[in-house]
Enzyme design. Structure first.
Site, PDB file in Angstrom:
ATOM      1  CG  HIS A   1       8.027 -25.591  11.495  1.00  0.00           C
ATOM      2  ND1 HIS A   1       8.163 -25.696  12.866  1.00  0.00           N
ATOM      3  CD2 HIS A   1       9.207 -26.040  10.982  1.00  0.00           C
ATOM      4  CE1 HIS A   1       9.357 -26.194  13.165  1.00  0.00           C
ATOM      5  NE2 HIS A   1      10.016 -26.393  12.028  1.00  0.00           N
TER       6      HIS A   1
ATOM      7  CB  THR B   1       2.063  -2.843  10.884  1.00  0.00           C
ATOM      8  OG1 THR B   1       0.825  -3.228  10.259  1.00  0.00           O
ATOM      9  CG2 THR B   1       1.900  -1.478  11.562  1.00  0.00           C
TER      10      THR B   1
ATOM     11  CG  HIS C   1       6.109 -29.265  10.094  1.00  0.00           C
ATOM     12  ND1 HIS C   1       5.916 -28.806  11.379  1.00  0.00           N
ATOM     13  CD2 HIS C   1       7.430 -29.567   9.995  1.00  0.00           C
ATOM     14  CE1 HIS C   1       7.066 -28.819  12.025  1.00  0.00           C
ATOM     15  NE2 HIS C   1       7.998 -29.280  11.208  1.00  0.00           N
TER      16      HIS C   1
ATOM     17  CG  ASP D   1      -0.428   0.214   2.521  1.00  0.00           C
ATOM     18  OD1 ASP D   1       0.820   0.344   2.618  1.00  0.00           O
ATOM     19  OD2 ASP D   1      -1.194   0.280   3.501  1.00  0.00           O
TER      20      ASP D   1
ATOM     21  CB  CYS E   1       0.765  -2.506   4.725  1.00  0.00           C
ATOM     22  SG  CYS E   1       0.574  -3.583   6.159  1.00  0.00           S
TER      23      CYS E   1
HETATM   24  C1  RB5 Z   1      -1.627   2.863   6.449  1.00  0.00           C
HETATM   25  O1  RB5 Z   1      -1.596   4.061   7.138  1.00  0.00           O
HETATM   26  C2  RB5 Z   1      -1.530   1.708   7.418  1.00  0.00           C
HETATM   27  O2  RB5 Z   1      -2.677   1.617   8.190  1.00  0.00           O
HETATM   28  C3  RB5 Z   1      -1.313   0.423   6.661  1.00  0.00           C
HETATM   29  O3  RB5 Z   1      -0.195   0.540   5.853  1.00  0.00           O
HETATM   30  C4  RB5 Z   1      -1.063  -0.815   7.490  1.00  0.00           C
HETATM   31  O4  RB5 Z   1      -0.036  -0.620   8.400  1.00  0.00           O
HETATM   32  C5  RB5 Z   1      -2.221  -1.460   8.064  1.00  0.00           C
HETATM   33  O5  RB5 Z   1      -2.106  -2.509   8.714  1.00  0.00           O
END
Ligand code: RB5
Length: 147
Positions: free
Chosen positions: A99, A68, A134, A9, A66
């Site tokens: 696994h 996180t 597994h 993203d 993304c």
């Molecule tokens: C975008 O701001 C953020 O929410 C997205 O990249 C992601 O981290 C969501 O899990």
């Protein structure tokens, strides 16, 4: 060498570019499903693109980036046949291939630096599923898709 589908993203565009370059350097065919700019987009839309490539067999593995890695993993794991793993270490990347037979790697550009992320991706794409004990566990995970 494998075909690897990758997308991000807006919060993962620059790390995606680093990963595309590295995976190509390793000799993989890389299908970059965007986005090309940091204009705001919705991560589930890009999780859908990569997971479609993996479930159709057009790509053997997927990578999603993304902020996180977590949103991408939540979205990707809604798709039957997808086993997406957020990895912060090379150990996790190897273990989830060995696994869990994970088929999508999720990374967070706001969490994991580029150098480490590249090493995590290298570990993920170069490690195979161990099968054996597994296999039955992964089959049980798949069975949960039908409950
Ligand atoms: C975008 O701001 C953020 O929410 C997205 O990249 C992601 O981290 C969501 O899990």
């Amino acid at each position: 060498m494998s075909t690897i589908a990758i997308a991000a993203d807006h919060a993962g565009v620059s790390l995606k570019a680093e990963l595309v370059a590295e995976l190509k350097k390793l000799g993989h065919e890389v299908v970059d499903l965007g986005p090309a700019t940091t204009e705001s987009v919705d991560y589930p839309d890009f999780a859908a693109k990569v997971t479609a490539q993996v479930t159709s067999g057009a790509a053997s593995l997927g990578v999603l980036v993304c902020g996180t890695g977590i949103g991408m993993s939540i979205a990707a794991n809604k798709v039957p046949g997808i086993r997406a793993a957020v990895c912060r270490t090379e150990f996790e990347a190897r273990a989830t291939r060995q696994h869990n037979d994970a088929n999508v790697l999720c990374l967070g550009q706001r969490v994991t630096g580029g150098g480490l992320a590249v090493e995590i991706a290298r570990a993920f794409v170069s490690t195979g599923f161990e099968g054996g004990r597994h296999q039955a566990r992964v089959a049980k995970v798949t069975a949960l898709e039908h409950r």
